[in-house]
Design a protein around this motif. Structure first.
Motif, PDB file in Angstrom:
ATOM      1  N   VAL A 170       0.855  -1.185   0.000  1.00 48.10           N
ATOM      2  CA  VAL A 170       0.000   0.000   0.000  1.00 48.10           C
ATOM      3  C   VAL A 170       0.890   1.233   0.000  1.00 48.10           C
ATOM      4  O   VAL A 170       1.835   1.331   0.792  1.00 48.10           O
ATOM      5  CB  VAL A 170      -0.926   0.013   1.238  1.00 48.10           C
ATOM      6  N   MET A 171       0.580   2.187  -0.876  1.00 48.38           N
ATOM      7  CA  MET A 171       1.412   3.388  -0.987  1.00 48.38           C
ATOM      8  C   MET A 171       0.592   4.522  -1.569  1.00 48.38           C
ATOM      9  O   MET A 171      -0.567   4.339  -1.966  1.00 48.38           O
ATOM     10  CB  MET A 171       2.636   3.098  -1.871  1.00 48.38           C
ATOM     11  N   THR A 172       1.201   5.711  -1.588  1.00 47.25           N
ATOM     12  CA  THR A 172       0.549   6.863  -2.191  1.00 47.25           C
ATOM     13  C   THR A 172       0.786   6.853  -3.698  1.00 47.25           C
ATOM     14  O   THR A 172       1.649   6.128  -4.216  1.00 47.25           O
ATOM     15  CB  THR A 172       1.097   8.166  -1.610  1.00 47.25           C
ATOM     16  N   VAL A 173       0.033   7.680  -4.395  1.00 48.04           N
ATOM     17  CA  VAL A 173       0.209   7.806  -5.843  1.00 48.04           C
ATOM     18  C   VAL A 173       1.625   8.264  -6.175  1.00 48.04           C
ATOM     19  O   VAL A 173       2.264   7.739  -7.098  1.00 48.04           O
ATOM     20  CB  VAL A 173      -0.833   8.789  -6.424  1.00 48.04           C
ATOM     21  N   ASP A 174       2.132   9.224  -5.417  1.00 46.05           N
ATOM     22  CA  ASP A 174       3.487   9.734  -5.685  1.00 46.05           C
ATOM     23  C   ASP A 174       4.537   8.649  -5.454  1.00 46.05           C
ATOM     24  O   ASP A 174       5.488   8.525  -6.238  1.00 46.05           O
ATOM     25  CB  ASP A 174       3.785  10.952  -4.804  1.00 46.05           C
ATOM     26  N   GLU A 175       4.387   7.885  -4.370  1.00 40.93           N
ATOM     27  CA  GLU A 175       5.331   6.798  -4.111  1.00 40.93           C
ATOM     28  C   GLU A 175       5.298   5.764  -5.229  1.00 40.93           C
ATOM     29  O   GLU A 175       6.349   5.303  -5.709  1.00 40.93           O
ATOM     30  CB  GLU A 175       5.002   6.124  -2.774  1.00 40.93           C
ATOM     31  N   ALA A 176       4.090   5.407  -5.662  1.00 38.43           N
ATOM     32  CA  ALA A 176       3.958   4.414  -6.719  1.00 38.43           C
ATOM     33  C   ALA A 176       4.576   4.904  -8.025  1.00 38.43           C
ATOM     34  O   ALA A 176       5.265   4.159  -8.720  1.00 38.43           O
ATOM     35  CB  ALA A 176       2.485   4.065  -6.927  1.00 38.43           C
ATOM     36  N   ALA A 177       4.331   6.177  -8.359  1.00 42.37           N
ATOM     37  CA  ALA A 177       4.884   6.723  -9.602  1.00 42.37           C
ATOM     38  C   ALA A 177       6.399   6.706  -9.581  1.00 42.37           C
ATOM     39  O   ALA A 177       7.060   6.373 -10.575  1.00 42.37           O
ATOM     40  CB  ALA A 177       4.370   8.141  -9.816  1.00 42.37           C
ATOM     41  N   SER A 178       6.985   7.028  -8.434  1.00 43.95           N
ATOM     42  CA  SER A 178       8.434   7.047  -8.312  1.00 43.95           C
ATOM     43  C   SER A 178       9.016   5.642  -8.442  1.00 43.95           C
ATOM     44  O   SER A 178       9.985   5.416  -9.186  1.00 43.95           O
ATOM     45  CB  SER A 178       8.831   7.653  -6.962  1.00 43.95           C
ATOM     46  N   LEU A 238      -9.486   4.032  -5.902  1.00 42.93           N
ATOM     47  CA  LEU A 238     -10.243   3.107  -5.067  1.00 42.93           C
ATOM     48  C   LEU A 238     -11.395   3.798  -4.341  1.00 42.93           C
ATOM     49  O   LEU A 238     -11.244   4.901  -3.811  1.00 42.93           O
ATOM     50  CB  LEU A 238      -9.311   2.464  -4.030  1.00 42.93           C
ATOM     51  N   SER A 239     -12.536   3.109  -4.315  1.00 46.49           N
ATOM     52  CA  SER A 239     -13.680   3.621  -3.563  1.00 46.49           C
ATOM     53  C   SER A 239     -14.490   2.453  -3.024  1.00 46.49           C
ATOM     54  O   SER A 239     -14.434   1.337  -3.547  1.00 46.49           O
ATOM     55  CB  SER A 239     -14.564   4.516  -4.434  1.00 46.49           C
ATOM     56  N   TRP A 240     -15.236   2.725  -1.962  1.00 43.51           N
ATOM     57  CA  TRP A 240     -16.070   1.727  -1.299  1.00 43.51           C
ATOM     58  C   TRP A 240     -17.457   2.327  -1.073  1.00 43.51           C
ATOM     59  O   TRP A 240     -17.604   3.535  -0.878  1.00 43.51           O
ATOM     60  CB  TRP A 240     -15.479   1.330   0.046  1.00 43.51           C
ATOM     61  N   GLU A 241     -18.478   1.477  -1.064  1.00 41.96           N
ATOM     62  CA  GLU A 241     -19.841   1.946  -0.815  1.00 41.96           C
ATOM     63  C   GLU A 241     -20.610   0.907  -0.012  1.00 41.96           C
ATOM     64  O   GLU A 241     -20.676  -0.263  -0.391  1.00 41.96           O
ATOM     65  CB  GLU A 241     -20.565   2.218  -2.136  1.00 41.96           C
ATOM     66  N   GLY A 244      -5.788   9.072  -3.260  1.00 36.77           N
ATOM     67  CA  GLY A 244      -4.335   9.044  -3.199  1.00 36.77           C
ATOM     68  C   GLY A 244      -3.751   7.687  -2.868  1.00 36.77           C
ATOM     69  O   GLY A 244      -2.539   7.552  -2.693  1.00 36.77           O
ATOM     70  N   LEU A 245      -4.618   6.651  -2.794  1.00 41.66           N
ATOM     71  CA  LEU A 245      -4.183   5.319  -2.386  1.00 41.66           C
ATOM     72  C   LEU A 245      -3.904   4.442  -3.603  1.00 41.66           C
ATOM     73  O   LEU A 245      -4.663   4.459  -4.579  1.00 41.66           O
ATOM     74  CB  LEU A 245      -5.267   4.666  -1.534  1.00 41.66           C
ATOM     75  N   VAL A 246      -2.832   3.672  -3.542  1.00 35.59           N
ATOM     76  CA  VAL A 246      -2.498   2.689  -4.577  1.00 35.59           C
ATOM     77  C   VAL A 246      -2.208   1.365  -3.884  1.00 35.59           C
ATOM     78  O   VAL A 246      -1.482   1.315  -2.887  1.00 35.59           O
ATOM     79  CB  VAL A 246      -1.271   3.121  -5.407  1.00 35.59           C
ATOM     80  N   ILE A 247      -2.803   0.291  -4.391  1.00 35.09           N
ATOM     81  CA  ILE A 247      -2.517  -1.054  -3.889  1.00 35.09           C
ATOM     82  C   ILE A 247      -1.844  -1.847  -4.996  1.00 35.09           C
ATOM     83  O   ILE A 247      -2.409  -2.010  -6.085  1.00 35.09           O
ATOM     84  CB  ILE A 247      -3.792  -1.776  -3.431  1.00 35.09           C
ATOM     85  N   VAL A 248      -0.643  -2.303  -4.726  1.00 36.40           N
ATOM     86  CA  VAL A 248       0.093  -3.152  -5.664  1.00 36.40           C
ATOM     87  C   VAL A 248       0.098  -4.566  -5.099  1.00 36.40           C
ATOM     88  O   VAL A 248       0.457  -4.774  -3.938  1.00 36.40           O
ATOM     89  CB  VAL A 248       1.535  -2.649  -5.869  1.00 36.40           C
ATOM     90  N   ARG A 306      -4.619   3.446   9.981  1.00 40.74           N
ATOM     91  CA  ARG A 306      -4.046   4.640  10.596  1.00 40.74           C
ATOM     92  C   ARG A 306      -3.181   5.421   9.602  1.00 40.74           C
ATOM     93  O   ARG A 306      -3.230   6.649   9.549  1.00 40.74           O
ATOM     94  CB  ARG A 306      -3.226   4.230  11.811  1.00 40.74           C
ATOM     95  N   ARG A 307      -2.420   4.717   8.795  1.00 39.92           N
ATOM     96  CA  ARG A 307      -1.469   5.374   7.890  1.00 39.92           C
ATOM     97  C   ARG A 307      -2.097   5.827   6.587  1.00 39.92           C
ATOM     98  O   ARG A 307      -1.716   6.864   6.036  1.00 39.92           O
ATOM     99  CB  ARG A 307      -0.304   4.423   7.572  1.00 39.92           C
ATOM    100  N   ARG A 308      -3.053   5.055   6.060  1.00 39.00           N
ATOM    101  CA  ARG A 308      -3.531   5.309   4.700  1.00 39.00           C
ATOM    102  C   ARG A 308      -4.984   5.774   4.605  1.00 39.00           C
ATOM    103  O   ARG A 308      -5.409   6.221   3.544  1.00 39.00           O
ATOM    104  CB  ARG A 308      -3.370   4.041   3.854  1.00 39.00           C
ATOM    105  N   PHE A 309      -5.743   5.638   5.686  1.00 37.82           N
ATOM    106  CA  PHE A 309      -7.151   6.028   5.640  1.00 37.82           C
ATOM    107  C   PHE A 309      -7.442   7.165   6.617  1.00 37.82           C
ATOM    108  O   PHE A 309      -8.567   7.319   7.074  1.00 37.82           O
ATOM    109  CB  PHE A 309      -8.049   4.822   5.963  1.00 37.82           C
ATOM    110  N   HIS A 310      -6.441   7.962   6.917  1.00 37.07           N
ATOM    111  CA  HIS A 310      -6.644   9.102   7.814  1.00 37.07           C
ATOM    112  C   HIS A 310      -7.466  10.164   7.076  1.00 37.07           C
ATOM    113  O   HIS A 310      -7.558  10.169   5.840  1.00 37.07           O
ATOM    114  CB  HIS A 310      -5.299   9.663   8.277  1.00 37.07           C
ATOM    115  N   PRO A 311      -8.120  11.084   7.791  1.00 41.45           N
ATOM    116  CA  PRO A 311      -9.042  12.041   7.166  1.00 41.45           C
ATOM    117  C   PRO A 311      -8.455  12.828   6.001  1.00 41.45           C
ATOM    118  O   PRO A 311      -9.152  13.099   5.015  1.00 41.45           O
ATOM    119  CB  PRO A 311      -9.401  12.974   8.337  1.00 41.45           C
TER     120      PRO A 311
END
Length: 253
Positions: free
Chosen positions: A28-36, A176-179, A190-194, A243-248
């Motif tokens: 799990v990482m941010t878009v910027d981390e994944a792009a890099s 990613l989205s959930w309903e 901003g979330l990426v799952i590899v 805590r790390r990836r789903f904070h407000p």
């Protein structure tokens, strides 16, 4: 995000994957981390391409009981557990009903059948029959498939990579989205799952991620997403990623 890579067709991708004894890892990482990180993929890496497209829309509906038996089994680490969902490939309007079970000996079995795309958000009579047969091995005597209802929908875009020289493959999920069934939604743009799928040796993408200090995470699209939307539910299993990836600040309403 994905560098310009040569294409690979679906038939070749499936044939390569069939040769693997799969070991799956999720990151799990941010878009910027994944792009890099992904900018450093080996140039021989290929990307699944169909009719000129490299990214495809996925949608899943998860079915659970009113008291969330499937979720609680996973959240509490029960040896016997199951996950039932439809998986839809939105662009081609293909759908499947998938049942994943884990029995007393911790052996995981995942099977699926073709499903009507128009019925992907419901459990049809045929779907209930299929689920009942698959769940027999778990000896869940109090579980009636008529109690299973759509609980959570997940949506995302997926890109699939094939590493060179048998180095495994990887999927990259974005947007990613959930309903929930009541319409409450959660978007984490901003979330990426590899997810990597390699053979007995560590895959190329795993080694690349490790060099950047990115380690595998415990995450489940169903479990983590439901816990993020329902803070009243047990979530210790996914507490770190929540805590790390789903904070407000990471969530778009």
């Amino acid at each position: 995000m994905i560098p310009r890579l040569d294409p690979v067709g679906l038939d070749e991708l499936v044939a390569e994957a069939a040769l693997l004894t799969r070991v799956d890892r999720k990151y799990v990482m941010t878009v910027d981390e994944a792009a890099s990180v992904l900018s450093e993929l080996p140039s021989q890496t290929r990307v699944l391409t169909l009719e000129g497209r490299r990214s495809f829309a996925y949608e899943s509906y998860y079915f659970d009981t009113a008291d969330l038996l499937s979720f609680r089994m996973a959240a509490l680490g029960r040896r016997r557990r199951f996950k039932l969902r439809t998986r839809s490939y939105v662009d081609s309007e293909d759908a499947f009903l998938e049942l994943k079970t884990r029995g007393a000996r911790s052996a995981t079995v995942k099977e699926r059948i073709g499903y009507e795309f128009s019925a992907r958000d419901e459990l049809t009579a045929r779907g209930r029959e299929y689920a009942a047969l698959g769940l027999e091995s778990l000896s869940l005597r109090d579980l009636d498939t008529t109690d299973l209802v759509p609980t959570l929908a997940t949506r995302y875009d997926r890109t699939t990579l094939l590493a060179p020289r048998g180095g495994g493959r990887a999927t990259i999920d974005t947007s990613l989205s959930w309903e929930l069934a009541d319409g409450q939604q959660l978007h984490v743009p901003g979330l990426v799952i590899v997810e990597t799928k390699s053979g007995l040796r560590t895959g190329d993408t795993d080694r690349l991620l490790w060099r950047h200090g990115i380690r595998p995470s415990t995450i489940s699209k169903y479990g983590t997403g439901l816990a993020a939307l329902r803070p009243d539910l047990p979530s210790n299993k996914w507490a770190r990623v929540l805590r790390r990836r789903f904070h407000p600040a990471a969530i778009a309403v």
